[in-house]
Write an enzyme that holds these catalytic residues in place. Structure first.
Site, PDB file in Angstrom:
ATOM      1  N   LEU A 180       5.338  -7.821  -1.691  1.00 28.19           N
ATOM      2  CA  LEU A 180       4.501  -7.758  -0.491  1.00 28.19           C
ATOM      3  C   LEU A 180       5.319  -7.843   0.809  1.00 28.19           C
ATOM      4  O   LEU A 180       4.986  -7.163   1.785  1.00 28.19           O
ATOM      5  CB  LEU A 180       3.442  -8.862  -0.525  1.00 28.19           C
ATOM      6  CG  LEU A 180       2.275  -8.696   0.445  1.00 28.19           C
ATOM      7  CD1 LEU A 180       1.537  -7.393   0.187  1.00 28.19           C
ATOM      8  CD2 LEU A 180       1.314  -9.877   0.337  1.00 28.19           C
ATOM      9  N   VAL A 197       6.182  -4.479   2.072  1.00 25.82           N
ATOM     10  CA  VAL A 197       5.090  -3.786   2.755  1.00 25.82           C
ATOM     11  C   VAL A 197       4.877  -4.369   4.148  1.00 25.82           C
ATOM     12  O   VAL A 197       4.640  -3.644   5.116  1.00 25.82           O
ATOM     13  CB  VAL A 197       3.790  -3.890   1.927  1.00 25.82           C
ATOM     14  CG1 VAL A 197       2.620  -3.262   2.666  1.00 25.82           C
ATOM     15  CG2 VAL A 197       3.974  -3.230   0.565  1.00 25.82           C
ATOM     16  N   GLU A 198       4.964  -5.685   4.246  1.00 21.16           N
ATOM     17  CA  GLU A 198       4.690  -6.359   5.510  1.00 21.16           C
ATOM     18  C   GLU A 198       5.806  -6.184   6.537  1.00 21.16           C
ATOM     19  O   GLU A 198       5.551  -5.919   7.717  1.00 21.16           O
ATOM     20  CB  GLU A 198       4.472  -7.863   5.262  1.00 21.16           C
ATOM     21  CG  GLU A 198       3.160  -8.197   4.585  1.00 21.16           C
ATOM     22  CD  GLU A 198       1.968  -8.084   5.532  1.00 21.16           C
ATOM     23  OE1 GLU A 198       2.181  -7.839   6.729  1.00 21.16           O
ATOM     24  OE2 GLU A 198       0.830  -8.224   5.075  1.00 21.16           O
ATOM     25  N   SER A 199       7.048  -6.355   6.096  1.00 16.94           N
ATOM     26  CA  SER A 199       8.144  -6.450   7.069  1.00 16.94           C
ATOM     27  C   SER A 199       9.438  -5.796   6.619  1.00 16.94           C
ATOM     28  O   SER A 199      10.447  -5.918   7.312  1.00 16.94           O
ATOM     29  CB  SER A 199       8.439  -7.924   7.349  1.00 16.94           C
ATOM     30  OG  SER A 199       8.919  -8.550   6.143  1.00 16.94           O
ATOM     31  N   TYR A 233      -3.176  -0.290   2.585  1.00 16.46           N
ATOM     32  CA  TYR A 233      -2.315  -1.456   2.341  1.00 16.46           C
ATOM     33  C   TYR A 233      -2.136  -1.736   0.850  1.00 16.46           C
ATOM     34  O   TYR A 233      -1.004  -1.835   0.353  1.00 16.46           O
ATOM     35  CB  TYR A 233      -2.942  -2.659   3.049  1.00 16.46           C
ATOM     36  CG  TYR A 233      -2.169  -3.954   2.982  1.00 16.46           C
ATOM     37  CD1 TYR A 233      -1.079  -4.163   3.814  1.00 16.46           C
ATOM     38  CD2 TYR A 233      -2.561  -4.969   2.120  1.00 16.46           C
ATOM     39  CE1 TYR A 233      -0.391  -5.375   3.783  1.00 16.46           C
ATOM     40  CE2 TYR A 233      -1.883  -6.174   2.082  1.00 16.46           C
ATOM     41  CZ  TYR A 233      -0.809  -6.370   2.912  1.00 16.46           C
ATOM     42  OH  TYR A 233      -0.123  -7.566   2.879  1.00 16.46           O
TER      43      TYR A 233
END
Length: 542
Positions: free
Chosen positions: A138, A141-143, A247
């Site tokens: 994750l 995906v986030e950063s 997402y």
């Protein structure tokens, strides 16, 4: 293999010689046993021939089969794959994300390298909570696994917490420290948050992930709308914001890339499944440059493991913890123990001048009024000229603290972009939107140029950079280079005794601007020389 050779030698010595065929041709030995006889002959076996010994051959093969096979070291990606539990439906959104990742193998390579120091810790925390292994991806995906990431929505850190959610999950945020970027604290908070969301949605991880992105209320409202219409309420059936709709597919596509890397033209780096860092107690505030020296680490590497620290030192009020690579801990602790408490920071004795204020003194020395009050046992902010303050200061120049808030901002502001760069000093009442409108630029771009989010507040005296388009007219172009409020162009005739410094000071402009406006290569001026200036008439005292 010594047991194998002992059995083989014993068998050969107890059998009579006979025939002319080699035992290697008569006995159906395994390839391993055959190679052993060929490469390890002994005087006793060199002339032995055996017509048939099937029973012995079977026994030898049994012995070989029973020998322990050395285990291959487990790697982090294999461990992550073992924890996979989410299914991937045949949804076109997943296909689009898969295509993107497959066409950008360099991105997969970068996130692997960034993830390496953190991945073992993340997997350990996921296992403790019994969560799907896919969640370890994750942060990609986030950063993109960048602990200093900051989004236009004011989300910070590897797990992209907004300020309010971060505080709700115990992530401290102040001038010295931001727990949203602390790799250890934010990972635990993010996984606790996701676990709580999964309980809210009856163990449905896809809905939990969607809620992590857009908020539980958004997902619940989408579920209610579908129920009223008699529609399914799984993630794939809900009408959600575009970002959230992509997402979950993005995470599942990334998980699939790591499950079948060769199919998608990706090469996985081999990272051993072992811890890279640990967190130790240091009891009190510590200069980070000194900490890096004692740990024998480049200060950039120290910041990447301790991204929560905003400044040149740890937070005086805690957390009094430091994250270090395992192989650096022992020597660091020895040096820390030998370091006197008063040497953990560098101290300066400052004489208060007329007109000084505690806040201004603190800002000039890279610290806070609160700390100055604590150190100097002051009850309030009142100070008197002529008295002295004891001030903790950085042991190195501030530009040596590579990932402090000031240096991160400076790196962003100095990044080359299209257009012409100009500087602006924030005035009372200013906002990003107001400044952007005055300079005919987009306020979101203005925020990005300065490492900010569009909703961030400004403080008087704060320095911003603005990139403006070059006008076709050279004269207009020069005018556009000026700070906001510039309304008048004037010509100035150089007088005897004038200098660039004196003229710049008189008209409240910079020397570099004077040189640029007039294409000056020398600092020397000639009496009678005419100069062009662009000035803010509201600031002049001619």
């Amino acid at each position: 293999m010594s047991l194998f050779f002992a059995c083989l030698l014993t068998a050969c010595q107890t059998l009579p010689n006979g025939g002319t065929q080699s035992a290697l041709e008569e006995v159906p030995l395994s390839q391993l046993a055959t190679e052993a006889l060929r490469t390890h002959p002994t005087p006793e076996t060199a002339h032995v021939t055996i017509q048939k010994m099937p029973q012995i051959a079977e026994e030898l093969q049994t012995v070989v089969a029973a020998l322990p096979v050395p285990e291959q070291p487990r790697d982090l990606w294999s461990r992550m794959l073992d924890g996979y539990s989410l299914s991937i439906p045949p949804d076109p959104r997943v296909g689009r994300e898969l295509n993107w990742y497959s066409n950008h193998p360099g991105y997969i390579e970068r996130i692997q390298l960034r993830a390496e120091p953190y991945l073992h810790f993340i997997l350990e925390e996921i296992d403790k909570r019994g969560m799907p292994g896919e969640i370890a991806l994750l942060p990609a995906v986030e950063s993109a696994f960048q602990p200093f990431a900051y989004s236009p929505g004011r989300a910070a850190g590897m797990w992209q917490f907004i300020p309010s959610t971060g505080r709700y999950f115990g992530l401290k945020q102040n001038w010295w420290y931001d727990g949203r970027r602390d790799v250890v604290a934010s990972t635990r908070a993010a996984l606790d948050y996701l676990k709580a969301l999964s309980r809210q949605f009856d163990g449905d991880w896809e809905l939990a992930l969607a809620a992590y992105n857009s908020g539980a209320g958004t997902v619940r409202n989408a579920i209610k709308r579908n129920r009223k219409r008699g529609k399914a309420t799984d993630f794939w059936s809900l009408k959600l914001p575009d970002e959230t709709s992509a997402y979950v597919p993005r995470l599942l596509a990334l998980a699939e890339i790591f499950r079948h890397p060769q199919t998608h033209g990706v090469t996985l780096q081999v990272f051993p499944d072992e811890p890279y860092f640990t967190t130790i107690d240091i009891d009190s505030q510590l200069d980070l440059a000194l900490a890096a020296e004692m740990a024998d680490l480049p200060i950039q590497d120290l910041y990447l493991l301790n991204a929560g620290f905003n400044r040149w030192a740890t937070d005086p009020d805690g957390p009094h913890q430091l994250t270090l690579p395992l192989d650096k801990v022992e020597s660091f602790l020895v040096k820390l123990k030998a370091l006197p408490a008063e040497k953990r920071l560098t101290w300066k004795r400052y004489k208060i001048k007329q007109g000084d204020s505690l806040s201004v003194i603190a800002r000039k020395h890279g610290t806070t009024s609160k700390l100055l009050r604590q150190v100097n046992k002051l009850r309030g902010n009142r100070i008197r000229a002529g008295r002295h303050l004891l001030i903790p200061v950085s042991s190195k120049s501030l530009d040596q603290y590579a990932y402090s808030a000031e240096q991160r901002k400076s790196a962003i502001q100095n990044r080359p972009r299209s257009g012409q760069k100009q500087h602006y000093i924030v005035k009372p009442g200013d906002s990003l939107w107001k400044i952007a409108r005055t300079h005919h630029v987009n306020h979101k771009k203005l925020a990005a140029w300065n490492g900010m989010a569009p909703g961030d507040t400004l403080k008087p005296g704060q320095k911003l950079v603005i990139w403006v388009k070059k006008a076709p007219s050279s004269e207009l172009s020069l005018l556009n280079l000026q700070p906001t409020g510039t309304q008048s162009k004037l010509h100035y005739k150089v007088r005897r005794g004038d200098s660039l410094s004196r003229i710049a000071q008189r008209f409240k402009v910079s020397i570099s601007d004077l040189k640029r406006w007039n294409t000056l290569n020398s600092k020397y001026l000639q009496p009678g020389q005419r100069l062009k200036l662009y000035v803010d008439v509201t600031e002049q005292t001619l």
